[in-house]
Design an enzyme around this catalytic site. Structure first.
Site, mmCIF file in Angstrom:
data_model
loop_
_atom_site.group_PDB
_atom_site.id
_atom_site.type_symbol
_atom_site.label_atom_id
_atom_site.label_comp_id
_atom_site.label_asym_id
_atom_site.label_seq_id
_atom_site.Cartn_x
_atom_site.Cartn_y
_atom_site.Cartn_z
ATOM 1 N N ASP A 103 0.827 -1.201 0.000
ATOM 2 C CA ASP A 103 0.000 0.000 0.000
ATOM 3 C C ASP A 103 0.863 1.254 0.000
ATOM 4 O O ASP A 103 0.655 2.165 -0.773
ATOM 5 C CB ASP A 103 -0.972 0.005 1.194
ATOM 6 C CG ASP A 103 -0.276 -0.251 2.528
ATOM 7 O OD1 ASP A 103 0.943 -0.545 2.561
ATOM 8 O OD2 ASP A 103 -0.967 -0.168 3.573
ATOM 9 N N ASP A 106 6.873 4.100 3.466
ATOM 10 C CA ASP A 106 7.045 5.300 4.285
ATOM 11 C C ASP A 106 8.537 5.413 4.625
ATOM 12 O O ASP A 106 9.312 5.954 3.852
ATOM 13 C CB ASP A 106 6.144 5.143 5.513
ATOM 14 C CG ASP A 106 6.177 6.330 6.464
ATOM 15 O OD1 ASP A 106 6.711 7.385 6.096
ATOM 16 O OD2 ASP A 106 5.663 6.202 7.592
ATOM 17 N N PHE A 156 0.266 11.904 6.907
ATOM 18 C CA PHE A 156 -0.446 10.661 7.201
ATOM 19 C C PHE A 156 -1.715 10.566 6.355
ATOM 20 O O PHE A 156 -2.512 11.499 6.295
ATOM 21 C CB PHE A 156 -0.802 10.593 8.692
ATOM 22 C CG PHE A 156 -1.352 9.258 9.083
ATOM 23 C CD1 PHE A 156 -0.514 8.176 9.282
ATOM 24 C CD2 PHE A 156 -2.723 9.072 9.236
ATOM 25 C CE1 PHE A 156 -1.018 6.929 9.614
ATOM 26 C CE2 PHE A 156 -3.233 7.835 9.571
ATOM 27 C CZ PHE A 156 -2.392 6.763 9.757
ATOM 28 N N VAL A 157 -1.890 9.423 5.692
ATOM 29 C CA VAL A 157 -3.053 9.236 4.813
ATOM 30 C C VAL A 157 -3.883 8.010 5.212
ATOM 31 O O VAL A 157 -3.371 7.067 5.816
ATOM 32 C CB VAL A 157 -2.617 9.102 3.332
ATOM 33 C CG1 VAL A 157 -2.022 10.394 2.816
ATOM 34 C CG2 VAL A 157 -1.641 7.943 3.132
ATOM 35 N N ASP A 163 -5.526 2.475 6.933
ATOM 36 C CA ASP A 163 -6.337 2.753 8.126
ATOM 37 C C ASP A 163 -5.763 3.848 9.015
ATOM 38 O O ASP A 163 -4.574 4.141 9.005
ATOM 39 C CB ASP A 163 -6.459 1.497 8.977
ATOM 40 C CG ASP A 163 -5.172 1.202 9.746
ATOM 41 O OD1 ASP A 163 -4.119 1.043 9.090
ATOM 42 O OD2 ASP A 163 -5.209 1.171 10.983
HETATM 43 P P1 5GP Z 1 7.412 1.794 6.651
HETATM 44 O O1 5GP Z 1 7.984 0.537 7.207
HETATM 45 O O2 5GP Z 1 7.755 2.020 5.196
HETATM 46 O O3 5GP Z 1 7.776 2.986 7.499
HETATM 47 O O4 5GP Z 1 5.866 1.727 6.785
HETATM 48 C C1 5GP Z 1 5.164 0.750 6.177
HETATM 49 C C2 5GP Z 1 3.791 0.582 6.765
HETATM 50 O O5 5GP Z 1 3.426 1.650 7.668
HETATM 51 C C3 5GP Z 1 2.765 0.616 5.676
HETATM 52 O O6 5GP Z 1 2.602 -0.653 5.076
HETATM 53 C C4 5GP Z 1 1.533 1.111 6.412
HETATM 54 O O7 5GP Z 1 0.875 0.017 7.019
HETATM 55 C C5 5GP Z 1 2.086 2.025 7.488
HETATM 56 N N1 5GP Z 1 2.015 3.426 7.078
HETATM 57 C C6 5GP Z 1 3.052 4.227 6.716
HETATM 58 N N2 5GP Z 1 2.630 5.462 6.389
HETATM 59 C C7 5GP Z 1 1.287 5.436 6.530
HETATM 60 C C8 5GP Z 1 0.247 6.419 6.330
HETATM 61 O O8 5GP Z 1 0.463 7.585 5.934
HETATM 62 N N3 5GP Z 1 -1.028 6.005 6.574
HETATM 63 C C9 5GP Z 1 -1.317 4.755 7.000
HETATM 64 N N4 5GP Z 1 -2.603 4.477 7.216
HETATM 65 N N5 5GP Z 1 -0.386 3.803 7.202
HETATM 66 C C10 5GP Z 1 0.906 4.151 6.963
HETATM 67 MG MG MG Z 2 -2.155 0.531 9.638
HETATM 68 MG MG MG Z 3 1.751 -2.074 3.854
#
Ligand code: 5GP
Ligand code: MG
Ligand code: MG
Length: 179
Positions: A103, A106, A156-157, A163
């Site tokens: 999805d 980040d 944040f989205v 979610d």
């Molecule tokens: P990362 O490991 O790249 O920091 O984050 C990955 C996971 O964090 C994503 O798969 C998602 O579940 C959650 N996440 C990161 N940014 C967002 C955001 O802006 N909104 C939401 N709902 N989840 C996020």
């Molecule tokens: Mg989540």
């Molecule tokens: Mg994900």
């Protein structure tokens, strides 16, 4: 239009129509790039479930779909390095062409973790497709990231599978937090 989800206000960032158009384009790219093989698409639950469902309908070549479930956010709006593994793949990916469907990337820590883990299983190739990317938040270089739907600001989205406190996954548009 402002939308309240749990205790936060959100406004539309990417419309359902924009998502639909972009998903069509990415699906066509994947169909072209993998036309000489039968790829295994690996959906990362929960957040990517709507993206996967829409994307796979735009993939016109034979492909398999399998799922893994990771949790890296525990209900808040800031990232954490903790990753919990809930469900593993049920397919042997050794020698297969694998495309991970996420999805959002980040910090990149979740994607990096999953790529390292799946690479140990010796796939023929391993690539990543993410609907959303926050370039400013990225902490790790991810060479496998070949398909990106939309690059967004470091905000944040929610919506379209993503979610906030487990709410908002059912929304057709993607919303950003306001205030
Ligand atoms: P990362 O490991 O790249 O920091 O984050 C990955 C996971 O964090 C994503 O798969 C998602 O579940 C959650 N996440 C990161 N940014 C967002 C955001 O802006 N909104 C939401 N709902 N989840 C996020
Ligand atoms: Mg989540
Ligand atoms: Mg994900």
């Amino acid at each position: 239009m402002k939308k309240q989800i749990a205790d936060l206000g959100f406004e539309v960032l990417i419309t359902a129509q924009q998502i639909e158009e972009r998903v069509k384009t990415i699906g066509a790219q994947i169909s072209e790039d993998f036309k000489d093989t039968v790829p295994v698409l690996v959906g990362v639950l929960n957040g990517s479930f709507l993206f996967i469902a829409d994307l796979i309908k735009q993939v016109s070549i034979p492909c398999e779909i399998n799922f893994t479930k990771l949790a890296s956010y525990y209900g808040g709006t800031t990232s954490t390095l903790k990753i919990r593994e809930d469900i593993d793949l049920t397919v042997d990916i050794k020698g297969r062409d694998v495309l991970i469907i996420e999805d959002i990337v980040d910090t990149g820590n979740t994607a990096h973790y999953l790529i390292e883990k799946l690479n140990l299983r010796e796939p023929a190739s391993l690539k990543l497709c993410s609907l959303l990317l926050k370039p400013a938040a990225l902490q790790k270089k991810i060479d496998e990231l070949k398909y990106v739907g939309f690059e967004i600001e470091n905000e944040f989205v929610v919506g379209y599978g993503l979610d906030y406190k487990e709410m908002g996954r059912n929304l057709s548009d993607i919303y950003k937090k306001v205030g």
